[in-house]
Design an enzyme around this catalytic site. Structure first.
Site, mmCIF file in Angstrom:
data_model
loop_
_atom_site.group_PDB
_atom_site.id
_atom_site.type_symbol
_atom_site.label_atom_id
_atom_site.label_comp_id
_atom_site.label_asym_id
_atom_site.label_seq_id
_atom_site.Cartn_x
_atom_site.Cartn_y
_atom_site.Cartn_z
ATOM 1 N N HIS A 199 0.851 -1.191 0.000
ATOM 2 C CA HIS A 199 0.000 0.000 0.000
ATOM 3 C C HIS A 199 0.884 1.237 0.000
ATOM 4 O O HIS A 199 1.958 1.260 0.578
ATOM 5 C CB HIS A 199 -0.984 0.027 1.173
ATOM 6 N N HIS A 214 -1.806 7.138 11.282
ATOM 7 C CA HIS A 214 -0.355 7.054 11.468
ATOM 8 C C HIS A 214 0.405 7.405 10.194
ATOM 9 O O HIS A 214 -0.121 7.292 9.086
ATOM 10 C CB HIS A 214 0.074 5.676 11.982
HETATM 11 FE FE FE2 Z 1 1.008 1.400 8.314
#
Ligand code: FE2
Length: 307
Positions: A199, A214
């Site tokens: 990702h 995050h």
């Molecule tokens: Fe992550």
């Protein structure tokens, strides 16, 4: 279909005390400070990054994320994607070249989750830090702390994840590499890639717009994650969880907080993605296993502490 977005290129992160933030991001995580500007912003990079910087810290009364920039192949691609965003119905605005140090013009838009993104084609390339351009060594001397290699991805939270997933896949050409689906088959988590990585950006559903879950930095090995966790204790830095493994992406991870309350991750390993791979699917009712593969339950603060 891929459309010329290359990678996450930078984030601008709000911190409440710049000197404390530099002790954290520079001295502990090990990013390299490369520049400061007349707005008081400090620019940093991971040592493997070729572009001049990837993290921009700005002092503010509140923590959180100002924007994420993705680099695209060239100006022609940038112009095309700008038109595609407008045709799709996005409100688009621009920052002129130089507003962000050593960066070309930036085409900006806000996602249905309430996050500001920008696309740009040009940024000064200074090369991997501390390495010669010809016959380079494998790593430089004088790295500090966790020796973070690069800014890798962010996980963002907000409403309208299905619409945001559509925007990134239909307009920007990202693939859906992994997803979390509810029992009625709605996407509650979209993990999206514009590269071979598991990702490059992730969105998870929550009621509040524009939240940062995050910001993640890549380390080389599992042993580096163990030493990163040691450093958290040695520096009395607040840890969230880890070292452990994700089900989603199967990456290995440690979560912790900067002194302003922004959650960071350092991670290594995990899956890879090719454009013909179908998305890996996780059931929302098995979210514990999906996020923390060993613990099988979600740490109570994990989905609640956001900036
Ligand atoms: Fe992550």
């Amino acid at each position: 279909m891929r459309k010329g977005v290359i990678r996450p290129g930078h984030i601008q992160l709000r911190v409440m005390d710049m000197e404390e933030a530099l002790k954290h991001y520079r001295d502990l995580i090990g990013l390299i400070e490369v520049d400061r500007d007349d707005k008081g912003r400090v620019y940093l990079k991971g040592w493997t990054e070729v572009d001049k910087y990837s993290v921009v810290l700005v002092e503010s009364d509140t923590p959180g994320l100002d924007f994420i920039g993705f680099k695209v192949l060239n100006e022609k691609v940038l112009n095309g994607l700008k038109n595609d965003l407008i045709d799709y119905g996005c409100e688009v605005f621009e920052h002129e070249a130089g507003e962000l140090d050593s960066c070309g013009r930036r085409v900006c838009f806000v996602t249905p989750t309430g996050h500001t993104f920008e696309l740009y084609a040009e940024k000064e390339q200074t090369g991997k830090w501390g390495l010669a351009k010809i016959n380079p060594d494998p790593w430089p001397l004088n790295l500090t702390g966790m020796k973070a290699e690069r800014f890798d991805h962010c996980l963002l939270m907000g409403p309208n994840v299905p619409a945001t997933k559509m925007l990134f896949s239909e307009v920007l050409g990202f693939d859906l590499s992994e997803q979390v689906v509810t029992p009625d088959n709605t996407i509650a988590g979209a993990f999206m890639s514009c590269s071979m990585k598991a990702h490059d950006i992730a969105f998870v559903e929550c009621p509040d717009f524009g939240k940062l879950h995050h910001v993640s930095f890549h380390l080389e090995t599992w042993q580096d994650l163990l030493k990163a966790a040691d450093l958290l204790t040695m520096t009395e830095t607040k840890k969230d969880i880890g070292p452990t493994r994700h089900g989603l992406t199967s990456g290995q991870t440690v979560y912790f907080f900067d002194r302003s309350g922004n959650r960071n991750e350092v991670f290594c390993g995990g899956d890879y993605h090719y454009p013909d791979h179908p998305p890996v699917t996780w059931k929302a009712e098995d979210l514990g296993k999906a996020i923390f593969y060993h613990e099988l339950v979600i740490h109570p603060t994990y989905l609640e502490v956001l900036t």
